[in-house]
Structure formats: C-alpha cells, structure tokens
Design a protein around this motif. Structure first.
Motif, PDB file in Angstrom:
ATOM      1  N   GLY A 115       0.821  -1.192   0.000  1.00 42.45           N
ATOM      2  CA  GLY A 115       0.000   0.000   0.000  1.00 42.45           C
ATOM      3  C   GLY A 115       0.859   1.248   0.000  1.00 42.45           C
ATOM      4  O   GLY A 115       2.100   1.167  -0.005  1.00 42.45           O
ATOM      5  N   GLN A 116       0.202   2.406   0.030  1.00 41.34           N
ATOM      6  CA  GLN A 116       0.895   3.688  -0.009  1.00 41.34           C
ATOM      7  C   GLN A 116       1.324   4.164   1.372  1.00 41.34           C
ATOM      8  O   GLN A 116       2.112   5.105   1.483  1.00 41.34           O
ATOM      9  CB  GLN A 116       0.004   4.741  -0.661  1.00 41.34           C
ATOM     10  N   GLY A 117       0.809   3.546   2.414  1.00 42.79           N
ATOM     11  CA  GLY A 117       1.218   3.887   3.769  1.00 42.79           C
ATOM     12  C   GLY A 117       0.288   4.873   4.446  1.00 42.79           C
ATOM     13  O   GLY A 117      -0.425   5.643   3.796  1.00 42.79           O
ATOM     14  N   THR A 118       0.308   4.815   5.762  1.00 42.01           N
ATOM     15  CA  THR A 118      -0.428   5.772   6.581  1.00 42.01           C
ATOM     16  C   THR A 118       0.495   6.207   7.718  1.00 42.01           C
ATOM     17  O   THR A 118       1.207   5.383   8.293  1.00 42.01           O
ATOM     18  CB  THR A 118      -1.744   5.158   7.112  1.00 42.01           C
ATOM     19  N   GLN A 119       0.465   7.484   8.022  1.00 41.76           N
ATOM     20  CA  GLN A 119       1.426   8.033   8.974  1.00 41.76           C
ATOM     21  C   GLN A 119       0.896   7.950  10.399  1.00 41.76           C
ATOM     22  O   GLN A 119      -0.256   8.308  10.672  1.00 41.76           O
ATOM     23  CB  GLN A 119       1.725   9.492   8.630  1.00 41.76           C
ATOM     24  N   VAL A 120       1.769   7.509  11.284  1.00 36.30           N
ATOM     25  CA  VAL A 120       1.463   7.460  12.714  1.00 36.30           C
ATOM     26  C   VAL A 120       2.510   8.281  13.450  1.00 36.30           C
ATOM     27  O   VAL A 120       3.708   8.041  13.291  1.00 36.30           O
ATOM     28  CB  VAL A 120       1.463   6.012  13.243  1.00 36.30           C
ATOM     29  N   THR A 121       2.043   9.242  14.228  1.00 30.36           N
ATOM     30  CA  THR A 121       2.943  10.066  15.017  1.00 30.36           C
ATOM     31  C   THR A 121       2.522   9.990  16.474  1.00 30.36           C
ATOM     32  O   THR A 121       1.358  10.237  16.801  1.00 30.36           O
ATOM     33  CB  THR A 121       2.916  11.530  14.558  1.00 30.36           C
ATOM     34  N   VAL A 122       3.475   9.639  17.325  1.00 27.06           N
ATOM     35  CA  VAL A 122       3.198   9.506  18.747  1.00 27.06           C
ATOM     36  C   VAL A 122       4.026  10.547  19.487  1.00 27.06           C
ATOM     37  O   VAL A 122       5.258  10.506  19.454  1.00 27.06           O
ATOM     38  CB  VAL A 122       3.534   8.099  19.265  1.00 27.06           C
ATOM     39  N   SER A 123       3.352  11.452  20.140  1.00 29.19           N
ATOM     40  CA  SER A 123       4.059  12.505  20.876  1.00 29.19           C
ATOM     41  C   SER A 123       4.265  12.080  22.331  1.00 29.19           C
ATOM     42  O   SER A 123       3.458  11.336  22.905  1.00 29.19           O
ATOM     43  CB  SER A 123       3.273  13.804  20.818  1.00 29.19           C
ATOM     44  N   SER A 124       5.337  12.574  22.922  1.00 27.33           N
ATOM     45  CA  SER A 124       5.668  12.201  24.317  1.00 27.33           C
ATOM     46  C   SER A 124       5.014  13.145  25.318  1.00 27.33           C
ATOM     47  O   SER A 124       4.461  14.157  24.961  1.00 27.33           O
ATOM     48  CB  SER A 124       7.179  12.212  24.498  1.00 27.33           C
TER      49      SER A 124
END
Length: 124
Positions: A115-124
């Motif tokens: 697939g083209q991907g999906t972005q995951v961002t986890v902030s602290s």
C-alpha cells in the motif's frame, strides 16, 4: 494485481491506541498472507506483524509484542493492526503488504504488493 489502501493513522499521545486498517482489492483475499511494516524517517522499512492467509498464525516483531495485535476480516477484505500503549518510537509510516500463500515472513522481499502507507505520530 492487488491494490492495498491503508487508513487509520494520525497524531496521538504516548499511551494512546490506534487501529490501522488495510483494504485489499482482490476476490481471492483468503489466499493472501498480510503483513504490516513501518518506516521511520531515515530508517529502513521494518517488519511489524503478519497474519497467515488461513488466519491461524500471527507473527510480531519483538518491539511490538504484547502491545500490537494483527487480525483480518475476510468478509471485508480487510486486515487490521490494533496498536495499544503507543510509544514515541512507534512513530513511522505504516505499510500494508500482501503475499499469496505466504508463511508470515518478516522479510520485505517476500511480499508482492504494497500500500501507499499511513502516517502514525506519537508525541511524548
């Protein structure tokens, strides 16, 4: 050809949960082993989890064991990645991949469709 479309990524805080979905455009979804990989900026694309075409076996990277769960719904041609207790180091683009009659390999080269991907961002 199999087209894979991921969804469900986003920006969350450490400790939160997300569920990624990947829909496959094929009438033979039950013959495909499905995998999730992730790629952080400047790093290689790494294995996260895989589930065999029979749905009977699931495999995980050590870094996500006990926190992530892969599952599939063959009636919906969809594979999921439930991600709990997210950490900042889980931040990456997440990619769905498919391999017909695969054994659940952790090797990128074993998967034929991406697939083209999906972005995951986890902030602290």
């Amino acid at each position: 050809q199999v087209q894979l479309v991921e969804s469900g990524g986003g920006l969350v805080q450490a400790g939160d949960s997300l569920r990624l979905s990947c829909v496959a455009s094929t009438r033979t979804f039950t013959t495909y082993t499905m995998g999730w990989f992730r790629q952080a900026p400047g790093k290689a694309r790494d294995f996260v989890a895989a589930i065999t075409y029979s749905g009977g076996l699931a495999y995980y990277a050590d870094s996500v064991k006990g926190r992530f769960t892969i599952s599939r719904d063959n009636a919906k041609n969809t594979v999921y990645l439930q991600m709990n207790s997210l950490k900042p180091e889980d931040t990456a683009d997440y990619y769905c991949a498919a391999q017909q009659f695969g054994l659940g390999s952790s090797s990128r080269g074993q998967y034929n469709y991406w697939g083209q991907g999906t972005q995951v961002t986890v902030s602290s």
